[in-house]
Design a protein around this motif. Structure first.
Motif, short mmCIF file in Angstrom:
data_model
loop_
_atom_site.label_atom_id
_atom_site.label_comp_id
_atom_site.label_asym_id
_atom_site.label_seq_id
_atom_site.Cartn_x
_atom_site.Cartn_y
_atom_site.Cartn_z
N HIS A 123 0.79 -1.24 0.00
CA HIS A 123 0.00 0.00 0.00
C HIS A 123 0.82 1.28 0.00
O HIS A 123 0.31 2.35 0.33
N GLU A 151 2.27 4.61 -1.30
CA GLU A 151 1.63 5.53 -2.23
C GLU A 151 2.30 5.57 -3.60
O GLU A 151 1.66 5.87 -4.61
N GLN A 158 0.56 3.39 -5.85
CA GLN A 158 -0.79 3.83 -6.15
C GLN A 158 -0.85 4.80 -7.33
O GLN A 158 -1.90 5.01 -7.92
N ARG A 206 -17.41 -2.79 6.80
CA ARG A 206 -17.87 -1.41 6.78
C ARG A 206 -18.37 -0.98 8.16
O ARG A 206 -18.16 0.16 8.58
N ASP A 264 -16.84 2.20 10.11
CA ASP A 264 -17.73 3.33 10.38
C ASP A 264 -17.86 3.60 11.87
O ASP A 264 -17.88 4.75 12.32
N ASN A 269 -4.23 6.68 10.98
CA ASN A 269 -3.82 6.53 9.57
C ASN A 269 -4.25 5.17 9.03
O ASN A 269 -4.69 5.06 7.88
N ASP A 322 -8.00 5.22 8.46
CA ASP A 322 -8.32 5.98 7.25
C ASP A 322 -8.02 5.18 5.99
O ASP A 322 -8.74 5.28 4.99
N ARG A 323 -6.96 4.40 6.03
CA ARG A 323 -6.63 3.56 4.87
C ARG A 323 -7.70 2.51 4.65
O ARG A 323 -8.14 2.29 3.51
N ASP A 327 -10.76 2.77 5.47
CA ASP A 327 -11.95 3.50 5.02
C ASP A 327 -11.86 3.80 3.53
O ASP A 327 -12.82 3.63 2.78
N ARG A 328 -10.70 4.23 3.08
CA ARG A 328 -10.53 4.67 1.69
C ARG A 328 -10.32 3.52 0.72
O ARG A 328 -10.76 3.57 -0.43
N TYR A 329 -9.66 2.46 1.19
CA TYR A 329 -9.24 1.39 0.28
C TYR A 329 -9.85 0.04 0.64
O TYR A 329 -9.16 -0.97 0.72
N GLN A 330 -11.14 0.01 0.82
CA GLN A 330 -11.80 -1.26 1.14
C GLN A 330 -11.63 -2.27 0.00
O GLN A 330 -11.33 -3.44 0.25
#
Length: 280
Positions: free
Chosen positions: A89, A91, A94, A162, A166, A194, A197-198, A200-203
């Motif tokens: 992962h 960046e 990415q 999720r 959440d 962090n 957040d990862r 959350d963003r990259y499910q």
């Protein structure tokens, strides 16, 4: 055998394998799944980086003075790759948007354990349990010959994932009372936040091993491919020149590829030397 003889043989072998390496890179660009990773090396006392790209049946090594995107461009694999890149992962990987990505969940498990041990993050315990449950279900499905989980199973696990994310994000939506004047600039987040957040963003990238059975749970293949290079580094201490580094990496990648394909390494190297032009 003298050092000069070994040096000459190494250089001759590496030169003979240039075409093989070119063919390998072309095959890598067409592979459905490629594991990528990088690690530090030392060349004449200075730090450089070794990049690897590995499907199940090949190994490609590329040394470069840089670690990031510029080196990956120079390696000439990821810029044209349109399959699934498995990595940790970072960046820099990415930035290649023409391909899909899958994250190493062995890394995630270690980061989750840190969040549990150091931050007492209850959500991290729940996510760890969920990852292991999904892995067990996927491993079982593969063992009995299935090529995918059922839609209901996928939806069930995605809903659990999720829900954990959440719920864990709720406290971060509240603004704590100020105890001191805010400092300028972006406020540094904790490692646990962090990680959250990862997730959350990259499910999709995190759970790709569940939705596509070609993708493994982790990136251990790439880590294994780099291990031999690290062993060599411990023994020799440093490479002496860029030419020597490139020659070693090309030959080592060839040997690793031959072993992965179940062929005889000694026979393959012998045939490589037999193909050398006769200079006598």
């Amino acid at each position: 055998m003298s050092q000069g003889t070994l040096l000459t043989a190494t250089q001759a072998c590496a030169a003979q394998l240039v075409e093989s390496e070119t063919v390998m890179k072309q095959a890598l660009r067409q592979a459905p799944v490629v594991h990528v990773d990088e690690t530090g090396l030392y060349e004449n006392g200075r730090r450089i980086w070794l990049h690897s790209a590995s499907p199940q049946d090949m190994t490609f090594y590329f040394p470069h003075e840089k670690r990031g995107h510029a080196a990956m461009q120079a390696a000439e694999v990821l810029p044209a790759f349109q399959g699934i890149a498995v990595h940790d992962h970072w960046e820099a990987y990415q930035q290649f948007e023409q391909c899909e990505h899958a994250f190493c969940n062995a890394h995630h498990l270690r980061e989750l354990q840190r969040a549990i041990d150091q931050d007492q993050a209850a959500w991290a315990e729940e996510m760890t349990t969920l990852f292991l449950d999904i892995k067990e279900q996927v491993d079982h499905a593969k063992a009995v010959g299935q090529t995918a989980l059922s839609p209901d199973e996928i939806t069930h696990f995605q809903t659990q994932y999720r829900g954990i994310v959440d719920q864990a994000l709720q406290p971060s939506l509240m603004t704590p009372p100020a105890t001191k004047p805010p400092t300028r600039g972006r406020q540094k987040q904790s490692k646990t936040k962090n990680l959250l957040d990862r997730f959350d963003r990259y499910q999709t990238e995190t759970l790709r091993f569940m939705t596509d059975f070609r993708v493994p749970f982790d990136n251990n293949l790439a880590e294994r491919d780099l291990r031999m290079i690290k062993v060599k580094q411990k023994i020799s201490g440093t490479f002496r020149s860029p030419e020597g580094t490139r020659a070693f990496c090309r030959i080592r990648g060839f040997i690793s590829t031959i072993k992965k394909q179940g062929k005889n390494v000694l026979e393959a190297l012998t045939n490589t030397f037999k193909a050398l032009p006769n200079t006598t």
